[in-house]
Design a protein around this motif. Structure first.
Motif, mmCIF file in Angstrom:
data_model
loop_
_atom_site.group_PDB
_atom_site.id
_atom_site.type_symbol
_atom_site.label_atom_id
_atom_site.label_comp_id
_atom_site.label_asym_id
_atom_site.label_seq_id
_atom_site.Cartn_x
_atom_site.Cartn_y
_atom_site.Cartn_z
ATOM 1 N N GLU A 78 22.883 -11.875 45.507
ATOM 2 C CA GLU A 78 21.719 -11.500 44.405
ATOM 3 C C GLU A 78 22.438 -10.315 43.295
ATOM 4 O OE1 GLU A 78 18.487 -7.940 45.229
ATOM 5 O OE2 GLU A 78 18.022 -9.676 46.618
ATOM 6 N N ALA A 79 23.327 -9.849 43.723
ATOM 7 C CA ALA A 79 23.922 -8.942 42.719
ATOM 8 C C ALA A 79 24.961 -9.514 41.693
ATOM 9 C CB ALA A 79 24.666 -7.906 43.345
ATOM 10 N N VAL A 80 25.515 -10.879 42.085
ATOM 11 C CA VAL A 80 26.687 -11.118 40.995
ATOM 12 C C VAL A 80 26.733 -12.567 41.371
ATOM 13 C CG1 VAL A 80 27.929 -8.841 41.122
ATOM 14 C CG2 VAL A 80 28.701 -10.994 42.986
ATOM 15 N N GLY A 81 25.761 -13.267 42.065
ATOM 16 C CA GLY A 81 25.900 -14.745 42.370
ATOM 17 C C GLY A 81 25.728 -15.605 41.127
ATOM 18 N N ASP A 82 25.239 -14.959 40.065
ATOM 19 C CA ASP A 82 24.929 -15.715 38.745
ATOM 20 C C ASP A 82 26.281 -15.560 37.969
ATOM 21 O OD1 ASP A 82 24.885 -13.114 38.153
ATOM 22 O OD2 ASP A 82 23.351 -13.238 36.462
ATOM 23 N N ARG A 83 27.381 -14.755 38.269
ATOM 24 C CA ARG A 83 28.516 -14.793 37.498
ATOM 25 C C ARG A 83 29.690 -14.730 38.122
ATOM 26 N NH1 ARG A 83 25.539 -10.273 37.648
ATOM 27 N NH2 ARG A 83 26.331 -8.346 37.677
ATOM 28 N N ALA A 84 29.542 -14.923 39.447
ATOM 29 C CA ALA A 84 31.082 -14.940 40.148
ATOM 30 C C ALA A 84 30.683 -15.476 41.495
ATOM 31 C CB ALA A 84 31.436 -13.584 40.595
ATOM 32 N N LYS A 85 31.649 -16.292 41.990
ATOM 33 C CA LYS A 85 31.592 -17.036 43.340
ATOM 34 C C LYS A 85 31.659 -16.050 44.462
ATOM 35 C CE LYS A 85 31.922 -21.300 41.432
ATOM 36 N NZ LYS A 85 30.969 -22.243 41.494
ATOM 37 N N VAL A 86 30.726 -16.165 45.434
ATOM 38 C CA VAL A 86 30.844 -15.537 46.575
ATOM 39 C C VAL A 86 31.227 -16.252 47.806
ATOM 40 C CG1 VAL A 86 29.388 -14.168 48.106
ATOM 41 C CG2 VAL A 86 28.808 -14.193 45.679
ATOM 42 N N LEU A 87 32.501 -15.818 48.344
ATOM 43 C CA LEU A 87 32.781 -16.301 49.572
ATOM 44 C C LEU A 87 32.851 -15.769 50.704
ATOM 45 C CD1 LEU A 87 34.608 -17.782 46.960
ATOM 46 C CD2 LEU A 87 36.605 -18.115 48.778
ATOM 47 N N ALA A 88 32.258 -16.412 51.620
ATOM 48 C CA ALA A 88 31.998 -15.679 53.150
ATOM 49 C C ALA A 88 33.092 -16.064 54.168
ATOM 50 C CB ALA A 88 30.763 -16.153 53.534
ATOM 51 N N GLY A 89 33.594 -14.792 54.628
ATOM 52 C CA GLY A 89 34.729 -14.785 55.732
ATOM 53 C C GLY A 89 33.808 -15.042 56.874
ATOM 54 N N HIS A 109 30.560 -3.768 40.238
ATOM 55 C CA HIS A 109 31.754 -3.233 39.484
ATOM 56 C C HIS A 109 32.918 -3.957 39.423
ATOM 57 C CE1 HIS A 109 34.847 -0.032 38.700
ATOM 58 N NE2 HIS A 109 35.317 -0.430 40.039
ATOM 59 N N LEU A 110 33.341 -4.673 40.736
ATOM 60 C CA LEU A 110 34.388 -5.523 40.885
ATOM 61 C C LEU A 110 34.284 -6.561 40.102
ATOM 62 C CD1 LEU A 110 34.916 -5.369 44.696
ATOM 63 C CD2 LEU A 110 36.320 -4.147 43.135
ATOM 64 N N VAL A 111 33.240 -7.476 39.788
ATOM 65 C CA VAL A 111 32.851 -8.215 38.762
ATOM 66 C C VAL A 111 32.820 -7.863 37.195
ATOM 67 C CG1 VAL A 111 31.226 -10.071 38.052
ATOM 68 C CG2 VAL A 111 31.834 -9.862 40.531
#
Length: 302
Positions: A75-86, A39-41
């Motif tokens: 897995e859900a959005v990594g193909d179209r948004a960057k995923v940053l881990a805190g 949803h957020l992406v």
């Protein structure tokens, strides 16, 4: 005639520090995590998401849960948004362990907060952040938030850290635009506002975007504000800034995660309860959140 600013945006313009959905009994809701990330992406227009930040209740999630959260979002959005881990803690060794776990889980970058509570000197901050940057191959966004950590990352320290090829930017919640201006004048760090309400002022001194909380709900409008300023439409950006102020500030009437989860629940999106020591929003707080949203032209269902 306007000319769009040309600046480096390593993680895009709009980043949300995502809450971590839990089930009714407080367990991690990985299906809900993936639905909320989507949803957020796809609906809110985020270029990147921060997972396991303070908004994600990282103080109360285990290391295993943190890794599972990153895997689920990648897995859900990594193909179209960057995923940053805190991955920030007040222990350098533990921070490196979390960084390696996030890299293994597929994160595209790391958010590393200033070590909190033990109040290290600037030499300690320099050593801490450099050690994390040396430990992985991922780009790093430093998180400068002295009102939580107790220690600012001083200008000279930030300039020195900017020389490291994997330290690429700052989530700036220091509230000192003069200091920010000096760092931007002396480095090529990409600055992201870490305080929703000061995003437009931060853009005026060279910031490139936001790592937001209210952006769970205001993503498209906040992105429009950033893009309007970048193309020289200052009046349009200011109008959007003023329109969004009730939520930019309203989600922080109490701890931000509490009201974000309340608002997501009103919209039928995954959220669940907060974990202790946080407490869920009261009826009065939910009513005020509805009023703040309405003042922005947004609605939360009754």
């Amino acid at each position: 005639m306007t000319q769009e600013l040309s600046v480096a945006r390593p993680f895009g313009e709009l980043i949300t520090a995502m809450v971590s959905p839990f089930t009714a009994d407080g367990a991690l809701d990985l299906d809900g995590v993936q639905r909320l990330a989507t949803h957020l992406v796809d609906e809110q227009g985020n270029d990147a998401l921060v997972i396991n930040g303070t908004a994600g209740e990282s103080p109360t999630t285990t290391d295993a849960e943190k890794e599972a959260l990153v895997r689920a979002v990648v897995e859900a959005v990594g193909d179209r948004a960057k995923v940053l881990a805190g991955v920030g803690t007040n222990d350098t060794r533990h921070t490196i362990e979390l960084a390696l776990g996030a890299e293994k889980a597929g994160a595209h970058g790391l958010l590393v907060v200033t070590p909190y509570y033990n109040k290290p000197p600037q030499a300690g901050l320099l050593r801490h952040f450099t050690a994390v940057a040396e430990a992985t191959g991922l780009p790093i966004l430093l998180y400068d938030i002295p009102h939580r950590s107790g220690v600012p990352i001083e200008t000279e320290t930030l300039v020195r850290l900017a020389a490291h090829p994997r330290i690429v930017g700052v989530k700036d919640a220091k509230g000192d635009l003069t200091a920010t201006s000096w760092v931007l004048a002396r480095s090529d760090l990409a600055y992201y506002s870490g305080d929703d309400a000061t995003t437009l002022p931060a853009l005026s001194v060279g910031a490139v975007g936001i790592v937001g909380t209210s952006t769970h709900f205001t993503g498209p409008q906040t992105k429009q504000m950033i893009q309007a300023y970048a193309r020289g439409d200052v009046a349009g950006a200011l109008a959007l800034h003023r329109r969004l102020m009730p939520l930019f500030t309203g989600v922080f009437r109490t701890q931000g995660t509490i009201l974000v989860k309340a608002g997501l629940a009103l919209r039928g999106l995954p959220a669940g309860p907060v974990r202790s020591p946080l407490v869920d929003a009261t009826a009065d707080q939910v009513a005020q959140l509805r009023a703040d949203a309405a003042a922005c032209g947004l609605e939360f269902p009754a």
